[in-house]
Design a protein around this motif. Sequence first.
Motif, short mmCIF file in Angstrom:
data_model
loop_
_atom_site.label_atom_id
_atom_site.label_comp_id
_atom_site.label_asym_id
_atom_site.label_seq_id
_atom_site.Cartn_x
_atom_site.Cartn_y
_atom_site.Cartn_z
N GLU A 158 8.18 -1.60 -14.17
CA GLU A 158 8.06 -1.44 -12.73
C GLU A 158 6.57 -1.30 -12.41
OE1 GLU A 158 9.49 1.74 -9.41
OE2 GLU A 158 10.83 1.34 -11.08
N GLU A 187 3.04 -0.12 -11.54
CA GLU A 187 2.48 1.22 -11.64
C GLU A 187 2.24 1.80 -10.25
OE1 GLU A 187 1.74 2.98 -14.47
OE2 GLU A 187 2.68 1.37 -15.60
N LEU A 188 2.40 3.10 -10.14
CA LEU A 188 2.10 3.77 -8.89
C LEU A 188 0.62 4.10 -8.89
CD1 LEU A 188 5.18 6.15 -8.72
CD2 LEU A 188 4.85 3.99 -7.55
N ASP A 189 -0.14 3.29 -8.17
CA ASP A 189 -1.59 3.41 -8.23
C ASP A 189 -2.13 4.63 -7.49
OD1 ASP A 189 -1.82 1.18 -9.80
OD2 ASP A 189 -1.99 -0.17 -8.07
N ASN A 190 -1.47 5.01 -6.43
CA ASN A 190 -2.02 6.14 -5.68
C ASN A 190 -0.90 7.00 -5.11
OD1 ASN A 190 -1.08 4.83 -3.36
ND2 ASN A 190 -2.98 3.70 -3.14
N ASP A 198 -0.33 7.79 -2.03
CA ASP A 198 0.26 7.27 -0.81
C ASP A 198 1.51 6.44 -1.11
OD1 ASP A 198 -1.63 8.49 0.78
OD2 ASP A 198 -2.96 6.73 0.81
N GLU A 199 1.46 5.67 -2.18
CA GLU A 199 2.61 4.86 -2.56
C GLU A 199 3.78 5.75 -3.00
OE1 GLU A 199 3.66 1.23 -5.61
OE2 GLU A 199 1.57 1.59 -5.07
N ILE A 200 3.48 6.83 -3.72
CA ILE A 200 4.51 7.78 -4.14
C ILE A 200 5.13 8.43 -2.91
CG2 ILE A 200 4.94 9.95 -5.34
CD1 ILE A 200 2.67 9.13 -7.28
N LYS A 253 5.26 7.29 0.10
CA LYS A 253 6.03 6.30 0.85
C LYS A 253 7.40 6.09 0.22
CE LYS A 253 6.08 1.69 2.83
NZ LYS A 253 7.46 1.91 3.14
N ARG A 254 7.45 6.00 -1.10
CA ARG A 254 8.73 5.81 -1.78
C ARG A 254 9.67 7.00 -1.54
NH1 ARG A 254 8.07 2.84 -7.58
NH2 ARG A 254 7.06 0.97 -6.78
N ASP A 278 10.92 6.90 2.02
CA ASP A 278 11.98 5.90 2.16
C ASP A 278 13.32 6.44 1.65
OD1 ASP A 278 10.09 4.18 3.20
OD2 ASP A 278 9.88 2.99 1.36
N ASN A 285 3.22 12.96 6.17
CA ASN A 285 4.19 12.01 5.64
C ASN A 285 5.43 12.79 5.16
OD1 ASN A 285 5.55 10.43 3.56
ND2 ASN A 285 3.83 9.01 3.79
#
Length: 185
Positions: A27, A29-32, A34-36, A38-39, A42, A60
Amino acid sequence: MSEEQPKQVDPSNQPVIASGPKRPQKEPELDNLDEIFKRISDDFNDVAPLQQIAQKFNINPGQLVLGIIFVAFTLTIFGAGNLLVKIMIGILYPAYMSVQCVKQKDDAKSKIWLSYWIIYLLMFLLDRIIWFAFHDLLQLYFPIKNMTLIWMYYPKTRGAIIIFDKLLLQLNQLGILEKPKQKHE
């Protein structure tokens, strides 16, 4: 003496080194962070109170969820607020979501929450036995228990359904649960 890998020839007549079996794609990679966030946001987008609180504090929803989990586990690790955390994580959120799925008449979510409550009841019944047997050995008993509760209802894992299905399968194999016989009129 080093062994060379067998060379293959591709259609353009360029030698290619055989690489062996291909590895499954990971999968991304979670680079930052913010992406974590956001997931996680969601995953909890159908929890209106969470969304409202996040809006009120201008953060957030994923940050709010991780913040709640961090505070909850910090409290339980230090032995403060175990009952409060258990009520918040194990009862209030699942009760809210159960009411929402009944209101929406969502059969898929109803199975999740019904499975959760059945497994929660079994955990409740076994809780004292487990606590008395292992509390000296497991100082992380409450954090582990709370993580298990979250795993049971987290939208990506749905552990309650996994446990429920395995338990139901075992009870069926033992003959404890049998399908009721239908009456023909």
